[in-house]
Scaffold this active site. Structure first.
Site, mmCIF file in Angstrom:
data_model
loop_
_atom_site.group_PDB
_atom_site.id
_atom_site.type_symbol
_atom_site.label_atom_id
_atom_site.label_comp_id
_atom_site.label_asym_id
_atom_site.label_seq_id
_atom_site.Cartn_x
_atom_site.Cartn_y
_atom_site.Cartn_z
ATOM 1 C CG ASP A 1 5.648 -28.539 -20.752
ATOM 2 O OD1 ASP A 1 5.463 -27.607 -21.569
ATOM 3 O OD2 ASP A 1 5.116 -29.650 -20.893
ATOM 4 C CE LYS B 1 6.934 -28.799 -15.253
ATOM 5 N NZ LYS B 1 7.745 -29.829 -15.838
#
Ligand code: SF4
Length: 224
Positions: free
Chosen positions: A153, A135
């Site tokens: 997210d 991420k």
């Protein structure tokens, strides 16, 4: 509220068409969507993204902004000079501060040892840094290097499922693949900003504001 007509229209859409309609509307609704982590340099962005894991951008900004105001060019050598404990004091209000200060210190050492103090432009090199996962690498590749990556997210994961674009709420890599498959190429570079703003300010976890949503007629509202 969705009419019978719009429900029929929604059911008849292919995933590609749905992606086109949704991201075209989101791009109009959030034309100024951008990264809200304050930073002056690539290193400061990387650091802020590492610190933002499992907390809010607001909390990260509150801790780092005074530091970056005092030292606008704050870099890896400055963090090493501050020491792991010194940096812990700076970020102590952020969740998981002990682990994050340890990772930030080791990350700064590695950047200096392996990358001349610079943020590397490679997923492999980024993900090899302490505290950096897929991420974080995706945010950095997108924000600093303009790559069409999606950082999954909590907002993107929630919205992808609610919008009916992914059926894999527990698997973020699969959500990323599902979104990449339906977001039109022209929106890919900014798509995660649109989704973060939509999730942060309108399609909130507890109270999605469907009445003011630009994609209400195409959204199956799964789980809402
Ligand atoms: S606010 Fe409602 S209509 Fe809009 S994306 Fe979220 S669940 Fe769908």
């Amino acid at each position: 509220m969705a009419t019978l007509e719009s429900q029929k229209q929604r059911k008849g859409l292919s995933l590609a068409k749905k992606g086109e309609l949704i991201f075209s509307r989101l791009s109009e609704q959030w034309p100024n969507a951008k990264c809200e982590l304050e930073h002056n340099t690539p290193f400061q962005l990387l650091l802020a993204v590492v610190l933002s894991a499992q907390t809010t951008d607001k909390a990260v900004n509150k801790a780092l902004t005074p530091l970056f105001k005092n030292q606008p060019e704050f870099g890896p050598a400055d963090l090493i000079s501050l020491g792991q404990l010194g940096f812990f004091e700076v970020i102590r209000t952020i969740g998981l501060a002990p682990t994050k200060s340890k990772n930030s210190f080791a990350l700064s050492q590695q950047l200096i040892a392996l990358h001349n103090g610079k943020v590397p432009h490679s997923r492999e090199a980024l993900e090899a840094l302490p505290g950096v996962g897929r991420k974080t690498a995706n945010v950095v590749l997108n924000e600093l290097f303009g790559e069409p990556t999606l950082a999954i997210d909590t907002h993107l994961a929630r919205l992808a499922v609610r919008m009916g674009l992914s059926k894999n709420p527990e698997n973020r890599l699969k959500i990323e693949e599902d979104l990449l498959a339906c977001i039109p190429q022209k929106h890919l570079q900014r798509a995660h900003h649109y989704m973060i703003f939509h999730g942060r300010y309108l399609c909130k976890a507890r109270q999605p504001n469907c009445a003011d949503c630009s994609i209400e007629q195409f959204c199956p509202k799964i789980g809402v």
